[in-house]
Design a protein around this motif. Structure first.
Motif, PDB file in Angstrom:
ATOM      1  N   LEU A 145       0.974  38.915 -18.803  1.00 47.22           N
ATOM      2  CA  LEU A 145       1.160  38.066 -19.978  1.00 47.22           C
ATOM      3  C   LEU A 145       2.464  38.444 -20.673  1.00 47.22           C
ATOM      4  CD1 LEU A 145      -2.458  38.158 -21.481  1.00 47.22           C
ATOM      5  CD2 LEU A 145      -1.476  36.461 -19.935  1.00 47.22           C
ATOM      6  N   ASP A 146       3.380  37.505 -20.750  1.00 46.55           N
ATOM      7  CA  ASP A 146       4.686  37.740 -21.365  1.00 46.55           C
ATOM      8  C   ASP A 146       4.759  37.020 -22.705  1.00 46.55           C
ATOM      9  OD1 ASP A 146       7.371  38.136 -21.938  1.00 46.55           O
ATOM     10  OD2 ASP A 146       8.062  36.560 -20.579  1.00 46.55           O
ATOM     11  N   ALA A 147       5.039  37.762 -23.774  1.00 46.28           N
ATOM     12  CA  ALA A 147       5.229  37.199 -25.127  1.00 46.28           C
ATOM     13  C   ALA A 147       4.020  36.371 -25.555  1.00 46.28           C
ATOM     14  CB  ALA A 147       6.497  36.348 -25.169  1.00 46.28           C
ATOM     15  N   SER A 148       2.830  36.873 -25.254  1.00 45.11           N
ATOM     16  CA  SER A 148       1.619  36.145 -25.613  1.00 45.11           C
ATOM     17  C   SER A 148       0.954  36.803 -26.821  1.00 45.11           C
ATOM     18  CB  SER A 148       0.657  36.091 -24.431  1.00 45.11           C
ATOM     19  OG  SER A 148      -0.305  35.075 -24.616  1.00 45.11           O
ATOM     20  N   PHE A 149      -0.110  36.177 -27.321  1.00 47.22           N
ATOM     21  CA  PHE A 149      -0.756  36.597 -28.565  1.00 47.22           C
ATOM     22  C   PHE A 149      -2.254  36.715 -28.354  1.00 47.22           C
ATOM     23  CE2 PHE A 149       0.024  32.041 -28.400  1.00 47.22           C
ATOM     24  CZ  PHE A 149      -1.246  31.518 -28.571  1.00 47.22           C
ATOM     25  N   ASP A 150      -2.932  37.266 -29.354  1.00 48.19           N
ATOM     26  CA  ASP A 150      -4.374  37.475 -29.243  1.00 48.19           C
ATOM     27  C   ASP A 150      -5.180  36.272 -29.692  1.00 48.19           C
ATOM     28  OD1 ASP A 150      -3.467  37.891 -31.882  1.00 48.19           O
ATOM     29  OD2 ASP A 150      -5.268  39.015 -32.376  1.00 48.19           O
ATOM     30  N   ILE A 187       3.752  42.097 -21.722  1.00 44.36           N
ATOM     31  CA  ILE A 187       5.184  42.256 -21.987  1.00 44.36           C
ATOM     32  C   ILE A 187       5.439  41.808 -23.419  1.00 44.36           C
ATOM     33  CG2 ILE A 187       7.516  41.574 -21.314  1.00 44.36           C
ATOM     34  CD1 ILE A 187       6.407  41.047 -18.500  1.00 44.36           C
ATOM     35  N   ARG A 188       5.937  42.733 -24.246  1.00 43.30           N
ATOM     36  CA  ARG A 188       6.193  42.427 -25.652  1.00 43.30           C
ATOM     37  C   ARG A 188       7.696  42.265 -25.882  1.00 43.30           C
ATOM     38  NH1 ARG A 188       5.377  46.558 -30.715  1.00 43.30           N
ATOM     39  NH2 ARG A 188       6.869  47.695 -29.429  1.00 43.30           N
ATOM     40  N   ARG A 189       8.071  41.162 -26.532  1.00 40.65           N
ATOM     41  CA  ARG A 189       9.469  40.966 -26.923  1.00 40.65           C
ATOM     42  C   ARG A 189       9.672  41.634 -28.285  1.00 40.65           C
ATOM     43  NH1 ARG A 189      11.686  36.722 -23.830  1.00 40.65           N
ATOM     44  NH2 ARG A 189      10.311  36.334 -22.051  1.00 40.65           N
ATOM     45  N   THR A 190      10.537  42.644 -28.341  1.00 35.76           N
ATOM     46  CA  THR A 190      10.682  43.411 -29.577  1.00 35.76           C
ATOM     47  C   THR A 190      11.435  42.650 -30.666  1.00 35.76           C
ATOM     48  OG1 THR A 190      12.684  44.464 -28.696  1.00 35.76           O
ATOM     49  CG2 THR A 190      10.585  45.616 -28.384  1.00 35.76           C
ATOM     50  N   LYS A 191      12.091  41.537 -30.312  1.00 30.26           N
ATOM     51  CA  LYS A 191      12.785  40.707 -31.307  1.00 30.26           C
ATOM     52  C   LYS A 191      12.155  39.322 -31.391  1.00 30.26           C
ATOM     53  CE  LYS A 191      17.129  43.156 -30.429  1.00 30.26           C
ATOM     54  NZ  LYS A 191      18.540  43.046 -29.976  1.00 30.26           N
ATOM     55  N   ASP A 192      10.877  39.265 -31.080  1.00 33.78           N
ATOM     56  CA  ASP A 192      10.171  37.980 -31.040  1.00 33.78           C
ATOM     57  C   ASP A 192      10.095  37.362 -32.438  1.00 33.78           C
ATOM     58  OD1 ASP A 192       8.186  35.892 -30.646  1.00 33.78           O
ATOM     59  OD2 ASP A 192       7.698  36.927 -28.788  1.00 33.78           O
ATOM     60  N   GLU A 193      10.508  36.104 -32.543  1.00 31.90           N
ATOM     61  CA  GLU A 193      10.485  35.411 -33.822  1.00 31.90           C
ATOM     62  C   GLU A 193       9.380  34.360 -33.910  1.00 31.90           C
ATOM     63  OE1 GLU A 193      13.039  32.875 -31.119  1.00 31.90           O
ATOM     64  OE2 GLU A 193      12.370  34.944 -31.318  1.00 31.90           O
ATOM     65  N   ILE A 194       8.631  34.179 -32.821  1.00 33.45           N
ATOM     66  CA  ILE A 194       7.617  33.120 -32.774  1.00 33.45           C
ATOM     67  C   ILE A 194       6.217  33.672 -33.010  1.00 33.45           C
ATOM     68  CG2 ILE A 194       6.601  31.302 -31.373  1.00 33.45           C
ATOM     69  CD1 ILE A 194       9.469  30.733 -32.221  1.00 33.45           C
ATOM     70  N   ILE A 195       5.842  34.753 -32.343  1.00 33.15           N
ATOM     71  CA  ILE A 195       4.462  35.242 -32.463  1.00 33.15           C
ATOM     72  C   ILE A 195       4.361  36.429 -33.418  1.00 33.15           C
ATOM     73  CG2 ILE A 195       3.860  34.394 -30.166  1.00 33.15           C
ATOM     74  CD1 ILE A 195       3.890  37.354 -29.231  1.00 33.15           C
ATOM     75  N   THR A 196       5.331  36.555 -34.317  1.00 29.58           N
ATOM     76  CA  THR A 196       5.221  37.524 -35.407  1.00 29.58           C
ATOM     77  C   THR A 196       4.786  36.782 -36.670  1.00 29.58           C
ATOM     78  OG1 THR A 196       7.595  37.257 -35.803  1.00 29.58           O
ATOM     79  CG2 THR A 196       6.905  39.173 -34.536  1.00 29.58           C
ATOM     80  N   THR A 197       4.031  37.431 -37.507  1.00 29.75           N
ATOM     81  CA  THR A 197       3.500  36.758 -38.703  1.00 29.75           C
ATOM     82  C   THR A 197       4.382  36.952 -39.933  1.00 29.75           C
ATOM     83  OG1 THR A 197       2.107  38.700 -39.100  1.00 29.75           O
ATOM     84  CG2 THR A 197       1.111  36.842 -37.928  1.00 29.75           C
ATOM     85  N   TRP A 202       3.584  32.811 -19.903  1.00 28.89           N
ATOM     86  CA  TRP A 202       4.515  33.054 -20.997  1.00 28.89           C
ATOM     87  C   TRP A 202       4.004  32.347 -22.243  1.00 28.89           C
ATOM     88  CZ3 TRP A 202       8.330  29.280 -22.930  1.00 28.89           C
ATOM     89  CH2 TRP A 202       9.124  29.813 -23.950  1.00 28.89           C
ATOM     90  N   SER A 203       3.985  33.068 -23.359  1.00 31.07           N
ATOM     91  CA  SER A 203       3.660  32.510 -24.677  1.00 31.07           C
ATOM     92  C   SER A 203       2.279  31.868 -24.683  1.00 31.07           C
ATOM     93  CB  SER A 203       4.754  31.520 -25.087  1.00 31.07           C
ATOM     94  OG  SER A 203       4.622  31.142 -26.428  1.00 31.07           O
ATOM     95  N   ILE A 204       2.206  30.574 -25.046  1.00 29.58           N
ATOM     96  CA  ILE A 204       0.914  29.903 -25.192  1.00 29.58           C
ATOM     97  C   ILE A 204       0.215  29.720 -23.853  1.00 29.58           C
ATOM     98  CG2 ILE A 204       1.517  27.455 -24.896  1.00 29.58           C
ATOM     99  CD1 ILE A 204       0.073  26.932 -27.582  1.00 29.58           C
ATOM    100  N   GLY A 205       0.955  29.901 -22.757  1.00 32.93           N
ATOM    101  CA  GLY A 205       0.333  29.857 -21.437  1.00 32.93           C
ATOM    102  C   GLY A 205      -0.685  30.962 -21.238  1.00 32.93           C
ATOM    103  N   GLY A 206      -0.684  31.953 -22.145  1.00 34.96           N
ATOM    104  CA  GLY A 206      -1.677  33.018 -22.068  1.00 34.96           C
ATOM    105  C   GLY A 206      -3.098  32.519 -22.188  1.00 34.96           C
ATOM    106  N   PHE A 207      -3.296  31.341 -22.813  1.00 31.52           N
ATOM    107  CA  PHE A 207      -4.660  30.811 -22.928  1.00 31.52           C
ATOM    108  C   PHE A 207      -5.220  30.443 -21.559  1.00 31.52           C
ATOM    109  CE2 PHE A 207      -7.441  27.074 -23.163  1.00 31.52           C
ATOM    110  CZ  PHE A 207      -8.512  27.641 -23.830  1.00 31.52           C
ATOM    111  N   THR A 208      -4.484  29.647 -20.796  1.00 28.66           N
ATOM    112  CA  THR A 208      -4.985  29.253 -19.471  1.00 28.66           C
ATOM    113  C   THR A 208      -5.012  30.439 -18.519  1.00 28.66           C
ATOM    114  OG1 THR A 208      -2.739  28.446 -19.034  1.00 28.66           O
ATOM    115  CG2 THR A 208      -4.413  26.813 -19.587  1.00 28.66           C
ATOM    116  N   ALA A 209      -4.063  31.376 -18.695  1.00 28.17           N
ATOM    117  CA  ALA A 209      -4.042  32.560 -17.817  1.00 28.17           C
ATOM    118  C   ALA A 209      -5.265  33.432 -18.049  1.00 28.17           C
ATOM    119  CB  ALA A 209      -2.764  33.356 -18.055  1.00 28.17           C
TER     120      ALA A 209
END
Length: 543
Positions: free
Chosen positions: A361-366, A410-420, A339-346
Motif C-alpha cells: 500500500l503506497d500513500a494510503s490511509f486507515d 509506503i509513507r510519503r513524508t511530504k504527503d499533502e493529501i492524506i495528512t489532516t 496507491w492512495s484511495i486504491g487501498g480500499f479495493t486492495a
C-alpha cells in the motif's frame, strides 16, 4: 451490402489509433512496427468536431443543470407557453446532429482504414475467436463497443449479497422494533441529504477521475499511455463484466516467458482517485520486471458505472477471477499493489482472498472519515459522518486486519493529501494510523503504551538520518528481534494476533515494536502524487 456498411459506419465507434500488427517472423511475438494515429479525412474530422462539441456542451449542461433550472425558473421560462418553442428548437438541433452523424458515416465509408476496422469489429462480435480478437486488439476505439472477454458468471461460485460481493458493514445497534422505527423517522431527513450529497458532488469530489470533462481533457495523455503499454510492452486490453453489470477496462502485460523469476509474479494495481492504468501506478511494477494487471475504476476510462464502494469491490472481484481463471495465475502468485484511495479495493481483495502472496500500500490511509472532516466545515460534522459511513465507508484498516499475509506500507513524508493538518506535520499522516492499527492487532503484547510511544517517536522522523537516530537511541538489536519472533513462530505457529512479548521487559517490547515498524513501513521522501520509482517497490518483509 453497401447500405448495411454505411449504417455500420454511422453507428460505429470513433477510431483513435491503429496499433502495430504482430510480426509472425519474430518468435517473441513483439511488435513488428510502431502504430499510428488514425487520420480522419476532412469532412469526418469536421463532423467529429461538431459532435464532440455537442457532447461537451451536454456534459456542461448536465453538471450545471440545478443552477440552470433555477435561473430559467426565476426568469419565467419554465411554463407551457415557453416550453413548446424550446422543444421545437431542441428537436431542430437533434435533427441537425443526426444529419452531421450521417455525413460522418458517409466519409468513414469512403475511408479504407475505417471500413477494414468496422468490418473486423462486426466479424468479432459474431465470431469472437482468439484470432479475431488478436486482430481487433490492433485498434484503439471507443471501448463501449469492445466485446466482453470475461464475465464473473463464467466461474463465480461464491455467495453474493443482493448488491454483489460482501463488504464489511457497520450495522446500527437498537434496542427493539419501536426504537428502530423512531430512529428511522428521526434520521430520514439526514438520510435524504446524505444520499443527495453522496450521489452528486460528494462522489465527484472523492473520485474526480470519474468526471467526464476531466477525462476529455486527459484523453490525449491516456491514449498515449495506452499506446505505450500495447506497442512497447505488448499489453493486452480486455473487457471484464462484473456481477453488477459494470464493464471493467483492464490492461495485462505478461512477463512469464522472458521475465525471469519476477515475471512469474502478477502485480494487480489499484489506482488513485484520479488515476488511470494508462498513466498510473501500473508503471512502477512494470519497470521492475513483473507481470502486471491494471484496471480502471468504474466510471474511469473505458469502465462503466460509478465508483461507489460496492461497485469498486465488485470490479476488484472480477479482476482477480480473471487473473486466476483466464490468465492462469495462482492466488499465491499475486501481489496486490495500491496507491492512495486504491487501498480500499486492495485491502478488500486481501481480506476476501487471503491466499494472495502479499499486499503493498503506497500513500494510503486507515479511514476516509478523518480526511473528509478535514475538508468540510465543522458545522457539517454530523452530516459528513453519516454520509461517509452510509455511502462511502472506505474502512481500509478494518479490512486490512482480516488479512494474515505479508504487508508493506509506503509513507510519503511530504504527503499533502492524506495528512489532516498539512504536509509539514508528518505525524498527521493517516498512514501512521494504518501502521499502528496493524501492529496493535498483530502484536498486542508488544504494542502496549511503551511500544506505541516508541513507534510514534520513530514515525516523527522525516528522513533516513532521523530514523537511524531514533533506532539507535533505543538500541534495537535486529538479530535478537528476529530470533525472538522466529522462536515464537516455531513454538506456536498460530495466526495473528500473537502473544509474543507477554512476559518481556519494557526495553524488549520497545525494541520489537521499532523493529516491526521498520519492517512493515518504508518512508519515501516526496509528495503524494509523485510516481513511485521501481527501486522503491519491494516485496514485503517475511519472518
Amino acid at each position: 451490402m453497401a447500405a448495411w456498411l454505411w449504417l455500420r459506419c454511422i453507428l460505429g465507434p470513433q477510431l483513435q489509433r491503429i496499433h502495430r500488427s504482430p510480426d509472425p517472423q519474430r518468435p517473441d511475438g513483439r511488435a513488428g512496427r510502431r502504430g499510428w494515429n488514425y487520420q480522419p479525412r476532412g469532412l469526418e474530422k469536421h463532423t467529429d468536431g461538431i459532435l464532440g462539441w455537442a457532447s461537451t456542451l451536454w456534459s456542461l449542461s448536465y453538471y450545471s443543470s440545478p443552477l440552470l433550472l433555477c435561473y430559467l425558473y426565476r426568469k419565467g421560462y419554465i411554463c407551457s407557453s415557453k416550453l413548446v418553442p424550446v422543444s421545437q428548437y431542441v428537436g431542430t438541433v437533434l435533427v441537425c446532429l443526426l444529419g452531421v452523424a450521417c455525413l460522418r458515416g458517409w466519409e468513414r465509408w469512403r475511408n479504407s482504414e475505417y471500413v477494414q476496422f468496422i468490418s473486423l469489429l462486426e466479424q468479432t462480435k459474431k465470431n469472437n475467436t482468439p484470432e479475431n480478437k488478436k486482430k481487433l486488439r490492433c485498434y484503439d476505439f471507443d471501448f463501449s463497443h469492445w466485446p466482453v472477454d470475461f464475465s464473473w458468471s463464467e466461474v463465480s461460485s461464491q455467495k453474493l449479497t443482493k448488491a454483489g460481493v460482501s463488504l464489511l458493514r457497520s450495522e446500527p445497534r437498537l434496542r427493539g422494533a419501536a426504537d428502530s422505527v423512531l430512529h428511522s423517522i428521526r434520521t430520514l431527513p439526514c438520510h435524504v441529504i446524505s444520499f443527495l450529497i453522496a450521489h452528486s458532488f460528494g462522489r465527484r469530489m472523492l473520485y474526480p477521475g470519474s468526471v467526464g470533462l476531466l477525462q476529455k481533457a486527459m484523453r490525449p495523455m491516456l491514449q498515449q499511455g495506452q499506446a505505450r503499454l500495447i506497442e512497447e510492452f505488448d499489453g493486452q486490453r480486455n473487457k471484464l463484466k462484473a456481477c453488477d453489470g459494470n464493464e471493467i477496462d483492464t490492461m495485462f502485460v505478461d512477463r512469464r516467458t522472458n521475465g525471469g523469476r519476477k515475471g512469474q509474479t502478477l502485480v494487480i494495481c489499484c489506482e488513485g482517485n484520479a488515476g488511470f492504468y494508462e498513466v498510473g501506478c501500473m508503471n512502477t511494477p512494470l519497470e521492475g520486471g513483473y507481470s502486471v494487471l491494471g484496471w480502471n475504476h468504474p466510471g474511469f476510462g473505458g469502465s462503466t458505472g460509478v465508483p461507489f464502494p460496492q461497485n469498486e469491490a465488485n470490479a476488484m472481484d472480477v479482476v482477480i477471477q480473471f487473473a486466476v481463471h483466464k490468465l492462469g495465475f495462482q492466488l499465491s502468485d499475486i501481489v496486490i499493489f495500491a496507491w492512495s484511495i486504491g487501498g480500499f479495493t486492495a485491502t478488500w481483495a486481501a481480506m476476501s482472498y487471503p491466499e494472495v502472496q502479499a499486499l503493498v500500500l503506497d500513500a494510503s490511509f486507515d479511514d476516509l472519515l478523518p480526511l473528509a472532516l478535514k475538508v468540510m466545515p465543522d458545522s457539517w460534522r454530523p452530516l459528513v459522518q453519516h454520509t461517509v459511513r452510509q455511502y462511502v465507508n472506505l474502512n481500509n484498516a478494518e479490512q486490512l486486519l482480516k488479512y494474515q499475509g505479508p504487508v508493506l506500507l509506503i509513507r510519503r513524508t511530504k504527503d499533502e493529501i492524506i495528512t489532516t493538518t498539512g504536509p509539514e506535520d508528518v505525524m498527521s499522516n493517516r498512514g501512521n494510523d494504518l501502521l499502528l492499527r496493524l501492529l496493535q492487532f498483530r502484536y498486542p503484547k508488544i504494542m502496549t503504551d511503551e511500544g506505541v510511544r516508541a513507534v510514534r517517536h520513530w514515525l516523527g522522523a522525516t528522513n533516513p538520518l532521523g530514523e537511524a537516530t531514533v533506532y539507535s537511541a533505543y538500541e534495537v538489536d535486529d538479530d535478537w528481534c528476529v530470533s525472538v519472533l522466529q522462536s515464537y513462530q516455531a513454538d506456536k505457529d498460530v495466526l495473528f494476533p500473537w502473544t509474543v512479548g507477554e512476559d518481556m521487559a519494557m526495553e524488549g517490547r520497545r525494541q520489537l515494536a521499532l523493529f516491526l515498524a521498520r519492517k512493515y513501513m518504508r518512508n519515501f521522501e516526496t509528495t503524494h502524487c509523485t510516481p513511485l520509482p521501481a527501486s522503491e517497490f519491494h516485496s514485503p518483509w517475511r519472518l
